[in-house]
Design an enzyme around this catalytic site. Structure first.
Site, PDB file in Angstrom:
ATOM      1  N   TRP A 184       0.857  -1.189   0.000  1.00  0.00           N
ATOM      2  CA  TRP A 184       0.000   0.000   0.000  1.00  0.00           C
ATOM      3  C   TRP A 184       0.890   1.235   0.000  1.00  0.00           C
ATOM      4  O   TRP A 184       1.909   1.281   0.711  1.00  0.00           O
ATOM      5  CB  TRP A 184      -0.912   0.051   1.223  1.00  0.00           C
ATOM      6  CG  TRP A 184      -1.663   1.357   1.274  1.00  0.00           C
ATOM      7  CD1 TRP A 184      -2.778   1.692   0.551  1.00  0.00           C
ATOM      8  CD2 TRP A 184      -1.327   2.516   2.046  1.00  0.00           C
ATOM      9  NE1 TRP A 184      -3.153   2.990   0.829  1.00  0.00           N
ATOM     10  CE2 TRP A 184      -2.272   3.520   1.736  1.00  0.00           C
ATOM     11  CE3 TRP A 184      -0.309   2.814   2.943  1.00  0.00           C
ATOM     12  CZ2 TRP A 184      -2.248   4.783   2.315  1.00  0.00           C
ATOM     13  CZ3 TRP A 184      -0.266   4.084   3.520  1.00  0.00           C
ATOM     14  CH2 TRP A 184      -1.232   5.048   3.212  1.00  0.00           C
ATOM     15  N   GLU A 225      -2.994  -2.886  -2.703  1.00  0.00           N
ATOM     16  CA  GLU A 225      -4.123  -2.325  -1.944  1.00  0.00           C
ATOM     17  C   GLU A 225      -4.442  -0.911  -2.402  1.00  0.00           C
ATOM     18  O   GLU A 225      -3.578  -0.043  -2.427  1.00  0.00           O
ATOM     19  CB  GLU A 225      -3.767  -2.323  -0.453  1.00  0.00           C
ATOM     20  CG  GLU A 225      -4.814  -1.691   0.441  1.00  0.00           C
ATOM     21  CD  GLU A 225      -4.366  -1.651   1.893  1.00  0.00           C
ATOM     22  OE1 GLU A 225      -5.100  -1.055   2.709  1.00  0.00           O
ATOM     23  OE2 GLU A 225      -3.286  -2.181   2.221  1.00  0.00           O
ATOM     24  N   LYS A 227      -6.896   2.772  -2.420  1.00  0.00           N
ATOM     25  CA  LYS A 227      -7.498   3.704  -1.472  1.00  0.00           C
ATOM     26  C   LYS A 227      -8.291   4.748  -2.239  1.00  0.00           C
ATOM     27  O   LYS A 227      -7.941   5.093  -3.376  1.00  0.00           O
ATOM     28  CB  LYS A 227      -6.428   4.369  -0.615  1.00  0.00           C
ATOM     29  CG  LYS A 227      -6.994   5.140   0.582  1.00  0.00           C
ATOM     30  CD  LYS A 227      -5.935   5.389   1.637  1.00  0.00           C
ATOM     31  CE  LYS A 227      -6.542   6.059   2.859  1.00  0.00           C
ATOM     32  NZ  LYS A 227      -5.605   6.115   3.987  1.00  0.00           N
ATOM     33  N   ASP A 258      -9.411  -2.992   1.532  1.00  0.00           N
ATOM     34  CA  ASP A 258      -9.494  -2.462   2.889  1.00  0.00           C
ATOM     35  C   ASP A 258     -10.874  -1.835   3.055  1.00  0.00           C
ATOM     36  O   ASP A 258     -11.266  -0.964   2.273  1.00  0.00           O
ATOM     37  CB  ASP A 258      -8.397  -1.430   3.124  1.00  0.00           C
ATOM     38  CG  ASP A 258      -8.333  -0.945   4.564  1.00  0.00           C
ATOM     39  OD1 ASP A 258      -9.360  -0.452   5.070  1.00  0.00           O
ATOM     40  OD2 ASP A 258      -7.261  -1.042   5.170  1.00  0.00           O
ATOM     41  N   HIS A 261     -11.347   1.960   2.774  1.00  0.00           N
ATOM     42  CA  HIS A 261     -10.748   2.675   1.643  1.00  0.00           C
ATOM     43  C   HIS A 261     -11.715   2.974   0.511  1.00  0.00           C
ATOM     44  O   HIS A 261     -11.291   3.177  -0.627  1.00  0.00           O
ATOM     45  CB  HIS A 261      -9.561   1.876   1.103  1.00  0.00           C
ATOM     46  CG  HIS A 261      -8.361   1.927   1.986  1.00  0.00           C
ATOM     47  ND1 HIS A 261      -7.122   1.485   1.591  1.00  0.00           N
ATOM     48  CD2 HIS A 261      -8.201   2.393   3.257  1.00  0.00           C
ATOM     49  CE1 HIS A 261      -6.253   1.655   2.582  1.00  0.00           C
ATOM     50  NE2 HIS A 261      -6.890   2.205   3.593  1.00  0.00           N
ATOM     51  N   HIS A 285      -8.424  -6.293   4.392  1.00  0.00           N
ATOM     52  CA  HIS A 285      -8.063  -5.635   5.626  1.00  0.00           C
ATOM     53  C   HIS A 285      -9.367  -5.113   6.205  1.00  0.00           C
ATOM     54  O   HIS A 285      -9.966  -4.190   5.643  1.00  0.00           O
ATOM     55  CB  HIS A 285      -7.087  -4.484   5.395  1.00  0.00           C
ATOM     56  CG  HIS A 285      -5.657  -4.911   5.370  1.00  0.00           C
ATOM     57  ND1 HIS A 285      -4.618  -4.012   5.221  1.00  0.00           N
ATOM     58  CD2 HIS A 285      -5.083  -6.137   5.485  1.00  0.00           C
ATOM     59  CE1 HIS A 285      -3.470  -4.666   5.243  1.00  0.00           C
ATOM     60  NE2 HIS A 285      -3.726  -5.957   5.384  1.00  0.00           N
ATOM     61  N   ASP A 293     -11.399   7.047   6.436  1.00  0.00           N
ATOM     62  CA  ASP A 293     -10.612   5.857   6.756  1.00  0.00           C
ATOM     63  C   ASP A 293      -9.942   6.037   8.114  1.00  0.00           C
ATOM     64  O   ASP A 293      -8.734   6.197   8.227  1.00  0.00           O
ATOM     65  CB  ASP A 293      -9.571   5.636   5.649  1.00  0.00           C
ATOM     66  CG  ASP A 293      -8.693   4.426   5.923  1.00  0.00           C
ATOM     67  OD1 ASP A 293      -9.194   3.454   6.503  1.00  0.00           O
ATOM     68  OD2 ASP A 293      -7.500   4.469   5.561  1.00  0.00           O
ATOM     69  N   ASP A 295     -10.063   3.920  10.736  1.00  0.00           N
ATOM     70  CA  ASP A 295      -9.543   2.679  11.326  1.00  0.00           C
ATOM     71  C   ASP A 295      -9.980   2.461  12.765  1.00  0.00           C
ATOM     72  O   ASP A 295      -9.164   2.190  13.645  1.00  0.00           O
ATOM     73  CB  ASP A 295      -8.019   2.643  11.204  1.00  0.00           C
ATOM     74  CG  ASP A 295      -7.573   2.559   9.753  1.00  0.00           C
ATOM     75  OD1 ASP A 295      -7.900   1.567   9.095  1.00  0.00           O
ATOM     76  OD2 ASP A 295      -6.909   3.498   9.275  1.00  0.00           O
ATOM     77  N   ASP A 325      -7.120  -4.315  10.271  1.00  0.00           N
ATOM     78  CA  ASP A 325      -6.329  -3.089  10.166  1.00  0.00           C
ATOM     79  C   ASP A 325      -7.055  -1.953  10.866  1.00  0.00           C
ATOM     80  O   ASP A 325      -7.859  -1.250  10.264  1.00  0.00           O
ATOM     81  CB  ASP A 325      -6.071  -2.739   8.696  1.00  0.00           C
ATOM     82  CG  ASP A 325      -5.132  -1.552   8.533  1.00  0.00           C
ATOM     83  OD1 ASP A 325      -4.660  -1.026   9.553  1.00  0.00           O
ATOM     84  OD2 ASP A 325      -4.876  -1.149   7.386  1.00  0.00           O
TER      85      ASP A 325
END
Length: 417
Positions: A184, A225, A227, A258, A261, A285, A293, A295, A325
């Site tokens: 990423w 990955e 985004k 992810d 993302h 993820h 994002d 997390d 993640d």
């Protein structure tokens, strides 16, 4: 009523629908979750010349007990693993190398710098996954790495990614369990770019050089990955979903999704079946975005259950590599791992305990009334009794009793750091 008695009653409810609960629990035990190490130290890593977080990554909060050394981080992971049922994996970033006080830049990392992680993984029967770290570094200070206009900077990050793939291969050989090495990058622009194509040409060329290095896929699989946007790259990200989906399909790499993302109304659960039509495997993820994002720790929400359902009902448990993640420094970090990982496993159990074949049949027949009714009724089936029994059988705390273990660990260990 004992946990066993509650389980036996719940089992009857599910088995009248043909769901073999004992078989479900056997299957659940075989599903590894790749637990990310960076929750334990706020994505800090252990580089001698450590840089501030960058690349649109931010960790908020200052809860006491952050891991300061590799030993502390591994101890915290060990504690979390005693609270999580099943056998799992640990996901490392390159910044978690151990160089014995020597300044080793990322393009010069070697497998030997992760020997302690491998030794520890062997002792605890864990697989390891890996990620090159293309952020929090002076050569990523302007938010560009593999797509940078400067060929020398691109070359640095290309060499770092090649080194990372070799480290992943080393993990796979040593542990007898294939490593997923995921790339990423933070590359993008804050404002609307005048040229979207040229940075993507450079990124493609960089990836081609990285993957030109032969790595045995028996030991290491590569993933890329995407985004949607990030802080500092609000208007344009070079490695978009479309870019990486195309690259992965054309070059036989895994596309990693992810869950934080994408656009807030764009569901990763809705992408899984489409992507599995064209890819033998894909990777996840799992995070929880709030507005962006951010997390957050994974909760047992509708999207998490839908992701698990898509994996289970499409018979893709051996095709989807599940990793986590998130990083929250506002709460106990061991508790964060425990909450998030247990919820991921709960969602898979929820999916395995659904009459998926019958629900598919109802959809094919156009019987949407019965389909919806059953979907809603199963939400209040005695799922918790099955989960409690599974935890007891796996030797981990049942219900919220795990929190007592974390509180004691915080008192004895974390607060003394």
């Amino acid at each position: 009523m004992t946990i066993k008695e509650s389980f036996e009653l719940a089992k009857k409810d599910y088995e009248k629908w043909g769901i073999q609960v004992d078989h479900v629990l056997e299957k659940l035990q075989q599903i590894p979750i790749s637990i990310h190490c960076w929750q334990g130290d706020d994505v800090g890593g252990f580089e001698v010349n450590k840089s501030e977080l960058s690349g649109g990554i931010d960790v908020t909060g200052n809860y006491p007990g952050k891991a300061r050394t590799p030993e502390e981080l591994r101890n915290d992971l060990e504690k979390a693993l005693t609270l999580i049922p099943g056998k799992h994996r640990i996901n490392l970033h390159a910044i978690y190398a151990e160089t014995n006080g020597e300044v080793i830049d990322r393009d010069e990392l070697q497998p030997e710098h992760f020997a302690n992680w491998v030794k520890w993984a062997k002792e605890h029967d864990l697989g390891l996954d890996f990620n090159p770290t293309l952020f929090s570094h002076e050569k990523a200070a302007d938010g560009l790495t593999l797509s940078h206009p400067d060929p020398a900077i691109r070359e640095f990050w290309i060499n770092h990614c090649i080194a990372s793939r070799k480290i992943g291969e080393y993990f796979g050989k040593e542990l007898g369990s294939t490593t997923l090495t995921n790339i990423w990058i933070p590359d993008g622009y804050k404002d609307i770019p005048s040229d979207r194509l040229t940075p993507r040409i450079r990124l493609k060329e960089s990836l081609d050089k990285i993957f030109a290095e032969e790595i045995d896929e028996q030991y290491n699989l590569d993933a890329v990955e995407s985004k949607l946007f990030g802080i500092g790259s609000e208007s344009y990200v070079v490695g978009s979903h479309e870019f990486y989906l195309g690259y992965a399909l054309k070059n036989n790499k895994l596309c990693l999704l992810d869950t934080g993302h994408y656009h807030p109304t764009e569901m990763v659960s809705n992408k899984i079946s489409s992507m599995l039509l064209y890819s033998d495997k894909l990777a996840l993820h799992v995070s929880r975005p709030v507005r962006w994002d951010s997390d957050h720790v994974v909760t047992l929400d509708d999207e998490l259950k839908e992701i698990a359902l898509e994996i289970v009902r499409n018979d893709a448990l051996d095709k989807v590599m599940i990793g986590l993640d998130f990083f929250d420094a506002s709460i106990n970090r061991v508790a964060a791992w425990t909450i998030g990982t247990r919820n991921m496993i709960k969602s898979l159990l929820y999916g395995l305990l659904m009459p998926n074949d019958y629900l598919k049949q109802l959809q094919e027949e156009g019987n949407y009334t019965e389909r919806l009714a059953l979907l809603e009724e199963f939400k209040t089936y005695p799922f918790g009794a099955i989960w409690d029994y599974y935890c007891e059988q796996m030797g981990v705390p049942v219900k919220e009793t795990w929190l007592d273990v974390v509180k004691e660990y915080e008192k004895e260990v974390l607060l003394n750091r």
